[in-house]
Design an enzyme around this catalytic site. Sequence first.
Site, PDB file in Angstrom:
ATOM      1  N   ASP A   1       0.815  -1.230   0.000  1.00 39.79           N
ATOM      2  CA  ASP A   1       0.000   0.000   0.000  1.00 39.79           C
ATOM      3  C   ASP A   1       0.840   1.267   0.000  1.00 39.79           C
ATOM      4  OD1 ASP A   1      -2.209  -1.738   0.371  1.00 39.79           O
ATOM      5  OD2 ASP A   1      -1.807  -1.741   2.517  1.00 39.79           O
TER       6      ASP A   1
ATOM      7  N   HIS B   1      -3.385  -2.103  -6.306  1.00 41.65           N
ATOM      8  CA  HIS B   1      -2.675  -0.942  -6.835  1.00 41.65           C
ATOM      9  C   HIS B   1      -3.703   0.078  -7.318  1.00 41.65           C
ATOM     10  CE1 HIS B   1       1.156  -3.520  -7.644  1.00 41.65           C
ATOM     11  NE2 HIS B   1       0.863  -3.374  -6.372  1.00 41.65           N
TER      12      HIS B   1
END
Length: 446
Positions: free
Chosen positions: A18, A46
């Site tokens: 992340d 993503h």
Amino acid sequence: MIGSEQEHTCVVGLAWGDEGKGKIVDLLCESYDLVVRYNGGANAGHTVCVGDERFALHLLPSGVLHPEKVSVIGPGVVIDPHALLDEIDGLGERGVRVGDNLRISDRAHVVMPYHKIEDQLSEQNAHQGDRIGTTARGIGPCYADKMRRSSAVRICDLVCFETLEPRLRDIIRAKRDGLSAVYGQQITLDSDAIVASLREAAERLLPFVADTTALLHEAHNAGRRILFEGANGTLLDIDHGTYPFVTSSGTTANSVAPGAGVPARTVANVLGVTKAYATRVGKGPFASELDNDIGDRIRKQGNEYGTTTGRPRRCGWFDAVATGYSVRLGGVTEIALMHLDTLAGFERVGICVGYRLDGREVTAPPAHADQLERVEPVFEMLDGWSEDPSRVESLDALPDNAKRYMERIETAVGVPITIVSVGPERSQTIIADTRTMTAVPRATVT
Ligand code: IMP
């Protein structure tokens, strides 16, 4: 390949996932011909923002948003066929067509429904302290079958479905019996339904299947530039992360070679992506965590909720010890610092510059999770900045205290920050002197 010198790049996360890799890969795409995923599976999330549109990609390389680029899912990735098709269909509904631009390795492994069931059962049945907090996408059980070999299913098996089917029925039977025995409950696995749904998915996926290993070798020899897109994050690496609270694949640039099928020396630039603070989803040690109002404020200002599972992320100050370790481990050459804007308005900002374990200073994360859980962070507090940098376009124009903060990070981790993100959009990115976008490809075709 020997003798070829064009500069390929790998983008990796330096923390627990992340970090904002999707945005960086999307930005770098322009300078590359191919974008390659080499590890992980649909556990990755993503996020890429294009204009007002926000795309959350899980299995597809971020390159798919650029139809003129070839996007490759390499042998080291584990593929859930339905998750992949859902992603392709979802993009199609939004006008992004995925066709000839996607290639899936025939050597990649297939995530089956029983992998996801096993992932969930193993989490539900673990003692509280032993729970990993997985994404429940079946990643660990699929990689376990890959290593076990006899119960593995690969993408190339889908090509000869008639040969696969009887073996698959045996595997399903064995899984049903094994899971029922281990977890002490009757597990239902409908072989006919699993086979039929896999056959249907296989038919749709076959046009994308290729020998991507050969494809990458040819692309390299033709002087084309390759961008490798790491999933998850360095501290989740199966060998070097905060074990056992890790994922089941190699997440650093060191895993490009096995995961994509290219020589170890292929990658010239390793761009490490990290936020200006630290976050983690799931369980596991997190030395610089702020389980307090400051952590809550970072979560709120940074909108820190998981892309894949929606879970609130744990937040803390930037951890220079862990990040320095990630840099050294993966041969990181430069850093993209994300979410600098999120820290605006904090009177003081912290950097974890050391760990103390049982009264002693340690310079790298210890191997044992219990020890890592016990380390005390040594924070260095710096003056914050109140100016919002989200419209700033050059490093020089950043608030002075933000510059000082970045300089301190550079000294602590030992590599330069060459890209700074000050907001989710492509335009909200300050690009300094990075080799990942500017280095001219030099090809010596052999
Ligand atoms: P798994 O990869 O689903 O087995 O999950 C193992 C651990 O890695 C869990 O703590 C997950 O939350 C974490 N994880 C896996 N992939 C990602 C990611 O892309 N971002 C953040 N955390 C991840």
